[in-house]
Write a protein that holds these residues in place. Structure first.
Motif, PDB file in Angstrom:
ATOM      1  N   ALA A 172     -26.440 -18.759   6.427  1.00  0.00           N
ATOM      2  CA  ALA A 172     -27.473 -19.301   5.403  1.00  0.00           C
ATOM      3  C   ALA A 172     -27.620 -18.614   4.303  1.00  0.00           C
ATOM      4  CB  ALA A 172     -28.882 -18.889   6.221  1.00  0.00           C
ATOM      5  N   VAL A 173     -27.215 -17.265   4.367  1.00  0.00           N
ATOM      6  CA  VAL A 173     -27.237 -16.531   2.953  1.00  0.00           C
ATOM      7  C   VAL A 173     -25.800 -17.007   2.151  1.00  0.00           C
ATOM      8  CG1 VAL A 173     -26.915 -14.111   1.866  1.00  0.00           C
ATOM      9  CG2 VAL A 173     -28.271 -14.457   3.946  1.00  0.00           C
ATOM     10  N   THR A 174     -24.761 -17.022   2.813  1.00  0.00           N
ATOM     11  CA  THR A 174     -23.401 -17.658   2.393  1.00  0.00           C
ATOM     12  C   THR A 174     -23.867 -18.934   1.631  1.00  0.00           C
ATOM     13  OG1 THR A 174     -22.182 -16.356   3.884  1.00  0.00           O
ATOM     14  CG2 THR A 174     -21.041 -18.259   2.676  1.00  0.00           C
ATOM     15  N   SER A 175     -24.536 -19.879   2.421  1.00  0.00           N
ATOM     16  CA  SER A 175     -24.568 -21.235   1.572  1.00  0.00           C
ATOM     17  C   SER A 175     -25.650 -21.196   0.516  1.00  0.00           C
ATOM     18  CB  SER A 175     -25.381 -22.081   2.735  1.00  0.00           C
ATOM     19  OG  SER A 175     -25.712 -23.393   2.373  1.00  0.00           O
ATOM     20  N   GLN A 176     -26.498 -20.242   0.547  1.00  0.00           N
ATOM     21  CA  GLN A 176     -27.483 -20.405  -0.596  1.00  0.00           C
ATOM     22  C   GLN A 176     -26.800 -19.623  -1.775  1.00  0.00           C
ATOM     23  OE1 GLN A 176     -29.529 -22.048  -0.058  1.00  0.00           O
ATOM     24  NE2 GLN A 176     -31.467 -21.440   0.706  1.00  0.00           N
ATOM     25  N   MET A 177     -25.825 -18.393  -1.534  1.00  0.00           N
ATOM     26  CA  MET A 177     -25.194 -18.027  -2.597  1.00  0.00           C
ATOM     27  C   MET A 177     -24.047 -18.984  -3.269  1.00  0.00           C
ATOM     28  SD  MET A 177     -24.712 -14.229  -1.067  1.00  0.00           S
ATOM     29  CE  MET A 177     -23.826 -13.341  -2.201  1.00  0.00           C
ATOM     30  N   ASP A 194     -29.509 -25.694  -6.914  1.00  0.00           N
ATOM     31  CA  ASP A 194     -30.603 -24.863  -6.407  1.00  0.00           C
ATOM     32  C   ASP A 194     -30.493 -24.536  -5.090  1.00  0.00           C
ATOM     33  OD1 ASP A 194     -31.952 -25.019  -9.262  1.00  0.00           O
ATOM     34  OD2 ASP A 194     -32.884 -26.869  -8.406  1.00  0.00           O
ATOM     35  N   PRO A 195     -30.919 -23.459  -4.701  1.00  0.00           N
ATOM     36  CA  PRO A 195     -30.800 -23.150  -3.357  1.00  0.00           C
ATOM     37  C   PRO A 195     -31.598 -24.311  -2.419  1.00  0.00           C
ATOM     38  CG  PRO A 195     -31.856 -21.247  -4.343  1.00  0.00           C
ATOM     39  CD  PRO A 195     -31.709 -22.306  -5.254  1.00  0.00           C
ATOM     40  N   GLN A 196     -31.011 -24.438  -1.341  1.00  0.00           N
ATOM     41  CA  GLN A 196     -31.468 -25.401  -0.349  1.00  0.00           C
ATOM     42  C   GLN A 196     -33.001 -25.235   0.377  1.00  0.00           C
ATOM     43  OE1 GLN A 196     -27.151 -25.935   1.580  1.00  0.00           O
ATOM     44  NE2 GLN A 196     -28.381 -27.737   2.430  1.00  0.00           N
ATOM     45  N   ASP A 197     -33.372 -26.305   0.945  1.00  0.00           N
ATOM     46  CA  ASP A 197     -34.448 -25.980   1.453  1.00  0.00           C
ATOM     47  C   ASP A 197     -34.371 -25.428   2.960  1.00  0.00           C
ATOM     48  OD1 ASP A 197     -37.181 -26.091   2.895  1.00  0.00           O
ATOM     49  OD2 ASP A 197     -37.282 -28.334   2.628  1.00  0.00           O
ATOM     50  N   PRO A 209     -26.958 -24.490 -19.387  1.00  0.00           N
ATOM     51  CA  PRO A 209     -27.883 -24.992 -18.544  1.00  0.00           C
ATOM     52  C   PRO A 209     -29.218 -25.291 -19.256  1.00  0.00           C
ATOM     53  CG  PRO A 209     -27.544 -22.473 -18.469  1.00  0.00           C
ATOM     54  CD  PRO A 209     -26.433 -23.106 -19.415  1.00  0.00           C
ATOM     55  N   ASP A 210     -29.971 -26.131 -18.720  1.00  0.00           N
ATOM     56  CA  ASP A 210     -31.421 -26.491 -19.183  1.00  0.00           C
ATOM     57  C   ASP A 210     -32.470 -25.562 -18.502  1.00  0.00           C
ATOM     58  OD1 ASP A 210     -31.463 -27.690 -16.771  1.00  0.00           O
ATOM     59  OD2 ASP A 210     -31.310 -29.821 -17.578  1.00  0.00           O
ATOM     60  N   ARG A 211     -32.180 -24.984 -17.377  1.00  0.00           N
ATOM     61  CA  ARG A 211     -33.267 -24.201 -16.855  1.00  0.00           C
ATOM     62  C   ARG A 211     -32.571 -23.110 -16.015  1.00  0.00           C
ATOM     63  NH1 ARG A 211     -33.684 -25.913 -11.506  1.00  0.00           N
ATOM     64  NH2 ARG A 211     -33.030 -27.896 -10.881  1.00  0.00           N
ATOM     65  N   GLY A 212     -33.330 -22.490 -15.345  1.00  0.00           N
ATOM     66  CA  GLY A 212     -32.891 -21.521 -14.388  1.00  0.00           C
ATOM     67  C   GLY A 212     -32.837 -22.069 -12.860  1.00  0.00           C
ATOM     68  N   PRO A 213     -32.369 -21.432 -11.923  1.00  0.00           N
ATOM     69  CA  PRO A 213     -32.257 -21.994 -10.519  1.00  0.00           C
ATOM     70  C   PRO A 213     -33.922 -21.749 -10.064  1.00  0.00           C
ATOM     71  CG  PRO A 213     -30.723 -20.202 -10.868  1.00  0.00           C
ATOM     72  CD  PRO A 213     -31.478 -20.191 -12.232  1.00  0.00           C
ATOM     73  N   ARG A 214     -34.059 -22.858  -9.330  1.00  0.00           N
ATOM     74  CA  ARG A 214     -35.358 -22.988  -8.620  1.00  0.00           C
ATOM     75  C   ARG A 214     -35.368 -22.316  -7.368  1.00  0.00           C
ATOM     76  NH1 ARG A 214     -36.147 -28.551 -10.351  1.00  0.00           N
ATOM     77  NH2 ARG A 214     -37.405 -28.283 -12.581  1.00  0.00           N
ATOM     78  N   LEU A 215     -35.850 -21.062  -7.134  1.00  0.00           N
ATOM     79  CA  LEU A 215     -35.551 -20.230  -6.019  1.00  0.00           C
ATOM     80  C   LEU A 215     -36.676 -20.893  -4.873  1.00  0.00           C
ATOM     81  CD1 LEU A 215     -34.935 -16.874  -7.273  1.00  0.00           C
ATOM     82  CD2 LEU A 215     -33.574 -18.472  -6.477  1.00  0.00           C
ATOM     83  N   PRO A 216     -36.375 -20.966  -3.526  1.00  0.00           N
ATOM     84  CA  PRO A 216     -37.345 -21.341  -2.755  1.00  0.00           C
ATOM     85  C   PRO A 216     -38.403 -20.283  -2.186  1.00  0.00           C
ATOM     86  CG  PRO A 216     -35.429 -20.465  -1.517  1.00  0.00           C
ATOM     87  CD  PRO A 216     -35.173 -20.445  -2.948  1.00  0.00           C
TER      88      PRO A 216
END
Length: 803
Positions: free
Chosen positions: A647-652, A660-663, A796-803
């Motif tokens: 899960a950590v690998t996937s988000q990174m 963006d990170p997944q739900d 980029p037009d914005r930063g990542p949206r963290l869950p």
């Protein structure tokens, strides 16, 4: 009476064999030829006869020792094979590589060549005390001292260069190689070591081929005529007659260009050296032109120590003539296997666990280095070069998977042996901040870094073999260093082993029955008895950095110390997963490097050794636990922790790809995390994260990345030229990216994708906007992800949206 007549009478009286008489006469004549210039004929005859008799007597004693050590090694091996609960074949395999069925307690020992080689090599490197470190490459492999290292050669020839670093390196080299020679001779391997032996000679066939035979002969004859080089006659065991020198040099040219010059002896050789350098300048001139080149001396010296370590380990476990002993032992194993594994289920089990006689043969060829000797340098260069480029292009994000994955496997391995996992990770952080001090402590307890040669050994965990020394090898080496995977891998291996070492020291005041249960299980698993533990715990400890460490060099019983270090290294392989000789043999299909089929096999299995190693370590350990509940408990813990790592690998990986990170609340995410966290999926996503999801993954996985990519590009080009399709900008960008070193570096991947490869697509593909839009829609539909740096945008037009 002449020595020839004397030898004839001894043969007639059957006191010596004809072979011994021939050897003695050849030795006598060679010695006489060397002594003649300073003595008269009669004096030279008498002196050489006495010297020949002394040498032959010494050789006879060495042959007796060799025969005794050979018989002892064979009897010991048979005993281990008979005692192994899973049969003689597994028992033999356990002498080559870690026993994945963990039957060491029944055999009374668990030492094996693969682990013992690393142990002995670490001891040799520790004896060098870091003296060669000034000459190792730095700045991610981009910088290396290739000039002053030649002062080491001059110091070894007795010159005072005034270079303190070179003098220290020469002294360390001499001390270390003398210890290695004495140790292998003690194990029964007869060696005729020259008193003025200094350095290995490494004649490079590709360099020599750049020059004609006439040029090669001319250069060496020039050195010979100047007195800088002696040419020896193997038959006469002495200097070659002047008339024969040219022919011997010409034959050497043929041997080198055919790849026969550096192919047989590992770290030691009984063969008489044909060329003996009389001064450092001649060695430097010829090695720079025909051998190791300007920057290869460091690699040659470190590689020679590695070869010595491997040879010592093999001789100590299988005997001086280990080839003969292994052949006989394998015959015994095959007979037992034919009786024991008649049923289909038994045959399937032995194959799945890689413990069949065929697997044993492959493992032996891998652990002794046979598979690594190129049969054809040209074929090996092409195949290895393609794999190096794939390593450089696709493993730039290896660290993203390694950080969470290794943290959890190191914790699992630590807890299994009673070591606090937090202590391991804490030491890693401290050591990375103060690497010099950490390495100095590690050298004292034989836990110095495992980097034998100055290559990206960290990439071996994924690339199946150490990258080569050519241009593509240096590219792959530099790329992998830039990712930080090398520093992370070596740091974690050292930190884990150091904490284990410290834990042993803390347990030393306890008797066998009062030990921490997990640590007691470790000793029992590797066959250590209460009496042996008492010997180990009586060893004085080392105090450093405010802590105590077990001093393996202080153990009086060398064999017991070696067994303990081998066991520690075995457990470390659970902490930091990298392929052993069993996996390397399987990945090469037992085929030699530099053969057509051998290179095909290596290319097809590139990047597959990691999941296979995961299966043979953690998954196998869970499967062999006692009882159903033991298996379920171990399996549940393994799956749970590795799913979290996935899960950590996937988000990174999502973040470094501009998404963006997944739900994390969806079942799909945790299914994906489960697949990525296991041995089969982690590396697959690591490799394909550098391209698009769902592309040619299955085809590339089956064929291997290099062949799969070539076939895919060829198919696309053919379709564009003669079919109904066309080479789109997207296709071209992907094919270029698949071969561009550094294109997947985790810290620059998103910028490279957007500012380079997306722009290539935009320049060629008139429908690039629709292509980028479709890609965004697919990510949204399949994974619920939006982009924080959208495809095709230069910023980029914005930063990542963290869950």
């Amino acid at each position: 009476m002449s020595i020839a007549n004397c030898l004839t009478k001894l043969v007639a009286a059957k006191q010596i064999t004809q072979k011994q008489a021939d050897d003695a006469l050849a030795l006598h004549e060679g010695l006489q030829g060397r002594l003649y210039p300073t003595m008269g004929p009669t004096s030279a005859e008498a002196a050489s006869a006495l010297e020949a008799a002394r040498v032959m007597a010494q050789a006879a004693q060495e042959r007796k020792l060799m025969a005794a050590k050979q018989a002892i090694a064979y009897a010991s091996a048979i005993d281990r094979m008979e005692k192994h609960p899973s049969g003689k074949t597994v028992g033999l395999q356990s002498m080559l590589v870690r026993d994945n069925l963990e039957g060491g307690a029944a055999m009374g020992t668990a030492i094996h060549i693969d682990g013992h080689s690393e142990n002995v090599t670490k001891r040799l490197l520790g004896m060098m005390d870091g003296a060669m470190k000034p000459y190792a490459s730095r700045l991610a492999g981009l910088r290396q001292d290739t000039e002053s290292i030649w002062n080491v050669v001059r110091e070894l020839f007795g010159e005072d260069t005034g270079d303190d670093a070179a003098r220290s390196a020469a002294e360390g080299w001499k001390k270390t190689t003398e210890y290695a020679v004495a140790r292998v001779k003690c194990a029964g391997k007869p060696l005729s070591v020259l008193e003025d032996w200094r350095l290995p000679q490494n004649w490079d066939s590709s360099r020599v081929k750049q020059f004609s035979e006439q040029q090669f002969v001319h250069d060496l004859m020039t050195e010979f005529e100047a007195g800088n080089l002696k040419v020896m006659d193997k038959q006469g065991q002495g200097e070659a007659p002047r008339a024969a020198v040219g022919g011997i040099i010409a034959n050497a040219y043929k041997d080198i260009t055919l790849g026969k010059a550096n192919s047989g002896a590992g770290g030691f050789s009984n063969q008489l050296r044909v060329f003996r350098f009389q001064n450092p300048d001649a060695y430097i001139r010829l090695m720079q032109k025909y051998g190791i080149g300007d920057g290869g001396l460091y690699n040659t010296m470190m590689g020679h120590l590695g070869g010595m370590g491997r040879e010592i380990a093999t001789v100590e476990i299988l005997g001086p003539n280990y080839e003969d002993n292994f052949r006989r032992l394998l015959d015994v194993a095959r007979e037992d296997d034919a009786v024991r594994n008649k049923a289909i289920g038994a045959k399937l089990k032995r194959s799945l666990t890689m413990n069949s006689p065929a697997a044993v043969q492959r493992t032996y060829d891998a652990v002794t280095g046979k598979l690594g000797v190129a049969q054809s340098e040209l074929i090996a260069g092409i195949g290895g070069g393609l794999r190096n480029l794939q390593t450089a292009a696709r493993l730039g994000s290896a660290t993203i998977a390694a950080l969470p994955g290794d943290s959890f496997t190191a914790s699992l391995a630590a807890n299994h042996n009673g070591i606090p996992a937090t202590a391991v990770l804490g030491r890693l952080v401290r050591d990375l901040a103060n690497d010099k001090e950490a390495e100095a402590i590690a050298r004292q307890v034989n836990l110095t870094a495992a980097s034998i040669m100055d290559h990206a050994l960290g990439s071996r965990r994924f690339a199946d073999e150490v990258v080569g020394q050519g241009f593509t090898g240096r590219v792959a080496d530099t790329t992998m260093r830039l990712t930080g995977i090398n520093a992370w891998t070596e740091g974690l291996k050292r930190a884990w082993a150091m904490e284990f070492n410290g834990f042993i020291a803390r347990q030393a005041d306890r008797t066998f029955g009062d030990l921490d249960p997990a640590f007691g299980g470790f000793l029992k698993r590797y066959g250590f008895t209460p009496r042996q533990w008492d010997k180990l715990r009586a060893t004085p400890q080392i105090e450093a950095d405010g802590a105590k460490f077990f001093d393996v060099n202080g153990v009086e019983d060398q064999e017991l110390a070696d067994r303990l270090m081998s066991a520690i290294l075995d457990e470390r392989r659970f902490a930091v997963i990298e392929p052993d000789a069993r996996i390397r043999g399987a990945m090469s299909a037992g085929l030699q490097r530099g053969t057509f089929m051998g290179e095909i096999a290596r290319s097809a299995t590139q990047f597959k050794s990691f999941p296979m190693t995961f299966m043979m370590t953690h998954m196998m350990r869970a499967a062999i636990q006692d009882g159903a509940w033991g298996k379920i408990a171990a399996g549940t813990k393994l799956v749970g922790l590795m799913t979290i790592a996935g899960a950590v690998t996937s988000q990174m990986q999502s973040l470094v790809a501009g998404r963006d990170p997944q739900d994390m609340s969806t079942p799909e995410f945790w299914t994906q995390a489960f697949i990525r966290g296991g041995g089969g999926g982690m590396l697959g996503d690591l490799v394909y994260s550098s391209s698009t999801r769902g592309g040619d993954g299955l085809k590339e996985y089956i064929l291997g990345p290099a062949p799969g990519t070539i076939i895919s590009a060829t198919g696309d080009l053919s379709q564009a030229l003669i079919g109904d399709g066309k080479m789109t900008g997207k296709m071209l960008a992907q094919h270029i990216k698949a071969w561009t070193p550094g294109s997947s570096l985790w810290f620059s991947k998103i910028a490279t994708d957007r500012l380079l490869f997306d722009q290539i697509q935009a320049m060629i593909d008139p429908n690039y906007r629709q292509s980028f839009a479709r890609y965004e829609q697919r990510m949204k539909k399949d994974f619920g992800q939006a982009f924080w740096w959208r495809p095709g945008d230069v910023a980029p037009d914005r930063g990542p949206r963290l869950p």
